[in-house]
Design a protein around this motif. Structure first.
Motif, PDB file in Angstrom:
ATOM      1  N   GLN B  57       1.060 -10.037   4.871  1.00 35.42           N
ATOM      2  CA  GLN B  57       3.079  -8.679   4.525  1.00 35.42           C
ATOM      3  C   GLN B  57       3.200  -8.764   6.927  1.00 35.42           C
ATOM      4  N   ASN B  86       1.485  -9.700  -1.353  1.00 32.47           N
ATOM      5  CA  ASN B  86       1.556  -9.034  -0.508  1.00 32.47           C
ATOM      6  C   ASN B  86       3.192  -9.146   0.614  1.00 32.47           C
ATOM      7  N   THR B  87       3.575  -9.832   0.281  1.00 27.20           N
ATOM      8  CA  THR B  87       4.498  -9.458   1.116  1.00 27.20           C
ATOM      9  C   THR B  87       5.645  -8.494   1.011  1.00 27.20           C
ATOM     10  N   THR B  89       6.252  -5.639   0.747  1.00 27.50           N
ATOM     11  CA  THR B  89       6.694  -4.787   1.618  1.00 27.50           C
ATOM     12  C   THR B  89       7.047  -5.169   3.223  1.00 27.50           C
ATOM     13  N   GLY B  90       6.959  -6.198   3.510  1.00 30.95           N
ATOM     14  CA  GLY B  90       7.767  -6.429   4.407  1.00 30.95           C
ATOM     15  C   GLY B  90       9.066  -7.595   4.169  1.00 30.95           C
ATOM     16  N   THR B 456       8.584   1.166   8.050  1.00 29.87           N
ATOM     17  CA  THR B 456       7.542   0.944   7.638  1.00 29.87           C
ATOM     18  C   THR B 456       6.235   0.590   8.635  1.00 29.87           C
ATOM     19  N   ASN B 488      -2.196  -2.584  10.562  1.00 33.83           N
ATOM     20  CA  ASN B 488      -1.333  -4.099  10.605  1.00 33.83           C
ATOM     21  C   ASN B 488      -2.238  -4.814  12.223  1.00 33.83           C
TER      22      ASN B 488
END
Lengths: 160, 607
Positions: B57, B86-87, B89-90, B456, B488
């Motif tokens: 992310q 995992n990517t 949300t990014g 986010t 993060n």
């Protein structure tokens, strides 16, 4: 809720149908009927879909569909300036006694008997949504075992 | 060697890297795994620099920060299954804010797709609603053309993230590398760049005849590179300007025509300008409900001109009188020429003089005097009523945002940042984000980086790392809160290992402050699960990751004691520390972000 028929030319590639239907569902439209196959150009498929919506403007859905890279063209077809057909198969409970009656009925309704089993008869009919609904009603006293219906197919009238 | 000779075959992974190099990529962010192991192997033979993130992310947020700081494509490498999920949300963050990012995920071998193989996830389907387009590469021959297409799509028209899913066997398969024709031929994709001439004429006429025009610039003005066109158009026609959160800096905060950032948590001057406008020129904005508040009550007296490259945004949220589909900078230039030919707005609206760059001081003074006397500016250089709304002035006019320790901290920070040349601010999401957007001056585009659309939490630190990679000489400061930062913070390791000297100002109110604020104002102070504890010890945490750390308690802030001096000292320390550094500032949990628009109310209904 208003019903809309959209004719959408898309790339004939895996996953494209998911993009189109997913977007329509996401933006609040309910898909009533759907028909897809390749066109005269094998690189393209035509998606004909009938959708209803509560209050999301159709214009917004068309604009969003246009943003899909695999969508080439979208036309909204109205009943007045397009022709449309659906195909239906009705499997009806029919012993020897009912057969002649049903075969006659099919003939009158411009439908065809395409399979005869020991106690069933399968009738194929093509027509508008309403015509097929009418036939279904006529057949219902004979006990319909199973039905299968295509989505609506449609093209604009006249020259391209 | 003959030029016509067929190129030697290489494997798919090497061809991918070759394509990235041909596309000008010098930087990627990511994490290796079994299904992208070939790509990482090929990376060893490439000149492309790689930043190893600690979570996928964060890798996407880094690429996003890199892209926002530069306008170039941010590139991400991730493996299949959990690496790919995992990517998500990014990618959604980049999609909502229209950021050009290309994410290249590994996938299980083509023969195993659909078998629930180990680390298999159908990432192209999962990301359908949050990508501009995506590719699942099943044939080695499709790989290179798809990479070129992906970059073209990510950067052209309305920018956005594109995903390429690359199965392990395709990465190993032989590919003969040929650079495709550019730009790629996509018959179904032709963004409109030039605006419709008739609509531009109609827009020019509306502006020329307006008494209280306002220019609203959004993120599209930034991606289009329209900053200088905006300034020229505004100056030539004396148009007060407001900018959305994503457009902060596209019009200089220090400019006398700047009126601040409007919205639900907007600056009163900016909201007043919109609500009183008779003509609104909106450029590259999607009229998010965070900007408009209740749509019916938005700019109620204004004829609205909307310039956007995405036709689907026009008329989506707000009724529009003059729609113009096209690239912001291109359309603004055409509009400026139209207005120039007609003598400009001032000439047509009956004002005597013409506003030029040299008149800035006069204009500013006139505006301020007008406000001080509670009357419209009467200077001949400006049109009737244009400058009734006070100019935005964070350093002296910030009282509109109330008086509290947190705001004081921003005032001190803002004063210090003015001493530095090249500053990039990133933020997380919440109270600190909105305070930062209102109280810190930014005079250039791509220098304030924040997650606007998706909101986010956890974006700030990795975005700062991406921006620092893109701009090694810049002072990159992440303004964060204790809620967001903990989403993060593992990327502190990335900063230390890569030697990225980012600074983190952590406004620590021991709570999810904005949610807590809503509970206080609208849920009768039932603080359900919004209080965080005083754990962790951020100074110890900073040291554990190889950072410098300090803490300062402003919880009992009072301008009378030495807190102000200590605050300035510690902020100086933060900005001047050589490597990565974190300043934990403990602020009162009770500090509220004010004013705000009543939920469900129009921009005029402030509580």
């Amino acid at each position: 809720m208003a019903e809309h028929t959209l004719s959408i030319l898309v790339d004939n590639r895996p996953g494209v149908l998911t993009r189109v239907t997913g977007l329509i569902a996401r933006r609040g439209y309910n898909i009533e009927s759907l028909a897809v196959d390749r066109t005269e150009d094998p690189r393209l498929s035509r998606v004909t879909l009938v959708a209803t919506a509560e209050d999301v403007p159709l214009e917004q859905i068309k604009k969003q569909l246009h943003k899909l890279i695999n969508v080439h063209k979208i036309v909204e077809l109205s009943a007045a300036d397009s022709v449309d057909r659906e195909l239906a198969l009705f499997k009806v409970r029919a012993g020897t006694a009912e057969r002649p009656e049903l075969i006659k009925l099919a003939g009158v309704c411009k439908a065809q008997v395409i399979d005869v089993g020991s106690d069933t008869l399968t009738i194929e009919a093509t027509g508008t949504h309403d015509q097929l609904a009418q036939l279904e009603e006529l057949l219902s006293p004979y006990s319909i075992v199973e039905t299968a219906r295509s989505g609506k197919l449609a093209l604009p009238r006249g020259r391209r | 060697m003959q030029a016509s000779r067929k190129p030697a075959p290489m494997n798919g992974a090497a061809a991918l890297l070759h394509a990235l190099e041909d596309l000008g990529v010098t930087q990627v962010f990511g994490l290796p795994g079994v299904q992208n192991i070939e790509v990482y192997d090929a990376l060893l033979a490439s000149d492309i620099h790689h930043v190893l993130a600690r979570h996928e992310q964060a890798a996407v947020h880094m690429a996003d920060g890199y892209a926002r700081a530069t306008g170039r494509v941010g590139v991400v490498l991730a493996t299949s299954g959990p690496g790919a999920t995992n990517t998500v949300t990014g990618i959604a963050t980049a999609y909502m804010d229209s950021v050009p990012v290309v994410v290249i995920t590994g996938q299980v071998a083509t023969a195993s797709i659909g078998t629930d193989a180990f680390q298999e996830a159908d990432i192209t389907t999962i990301t359908l609603p949050i990508t501009k387009h995506s590719y699942l590469i099943k044939e080695p021959g499709e790989l290179v053309p798809s990479v070129f297409e992906a970059f073209y799509l990510a950067t052209s028209g309305r920018p956005g993230p594109v995903l390429i899913d690359l199965p392990g066997d395709v990465a190993r398969a032989p590919v003969r590398y040929r650079r495709p024709a550019s730009p790629p031929q996509l018959p179904s994709y032709k963004p409109t760049i030039k605006g419709n001439a008739r609509q531009i004429k109609a827009a020019a006429e509306l502006i020329a005849g307006s008494a209280r025009p306002v220019l609203l610039a959004g993120g599209g003005a930034v991606s289009s590179g329209a900053s200088s066109e905006l300034i020229t158009l505004a100056e030539q026609n004396t148009l007060p300007v407001v900018t959305t959160l994503l457009a902060k800096g596209v019009f200089p905060a220090s400019h006398p025509l700047f009126r601040g950032q409007p919205g639900v948590y907007g600056a009163p001057g900016a909201n007043a300008a919109l609500q009183e406008a008779d003509v609104l020129l909106a450029v590259g904005t999607r009229f998010s409900e965070r900007v408009t508040a209740e749509a019916e009550g938005f700019a109620p007296n204004a004829r609205i001109i909307h310039i956007d490259i995405d036709p689907a945004e026009i008329g989506k949220n707000i009724r529009v009188d003059v729609p113009i589909v096209g690239d912001a900078a291109t359309v603004l230039a055409a509009l400026r020429e139209r207005l120039e030919a007609a003598g400009g707005r001032a000439a047509l609206s009956g004002a005597t003089g013409e506003y030029a760059a040299g008149d800035e001081a006069v204009l500013s003074e006139a505006a301020v005097n007008g406000i001080a006397q509670g009357e419209a500016a009467e200077n001949g250089a400006v049109g009737d009523g244009v400058l009734d709304v006070p100019p935005h002035n964070p350093s002296s006019g910030a009282d509109a945002f109330g008086e509290n320790a947190t705001k004081h901290c921003f005032a001190a920070l803002g004063a210090l940042l003015r001493e530095h040349d090249d500053v990039i601010i990133t933020t997380d999401v919440g109270q600190h984000q909105l305070w930062a957007s209102h109280l810190l001056d930014v005079d250039e585009p791509r220098r304030f980086i924040t997650s606007g659309g998706l909101g986010t939490m956890g974006f700030g630190l990795p975005a700062a790392l991406g921006a620092q990679v893109a701009c090694p000489e810049a002072l990159v400061l992440c303004v964060s809160g204790d809620g967001s930062f903990q989403m993060n913070l593992q990327e502190m390791a990335t900063a230390a290992v890569q030697g990225l000297p980012v600074k983190v100002l952590l406004l620590n109110n021991h709570s999810h402050g904005l949610v807590r604020q809503w509970q206080e104002l609208f849920l009768e102070q039932r603080y359900s699960h919004t209080l965080l504890s005083d754990t962790p010890d951020y100074v110890a945490l900073a040291r554990a990751y190889g950072w410098e750390g300090r803490t300062l308690d402003l919880a009992d802030w009072d301008s009378g004691d030495g807190a102000s001096r200590r605050l300035t000292e510690d902020l100086c320390w933060l900005l001047e520390t050589e490597g990565p550094a974190l300043l934990d500032v403990v602020v009162p949990t009770s500090d509220l972000l004010e004013p705000m628009v009543r939920p469900g109310g129009s921009l005029s209904e402030v509580i």
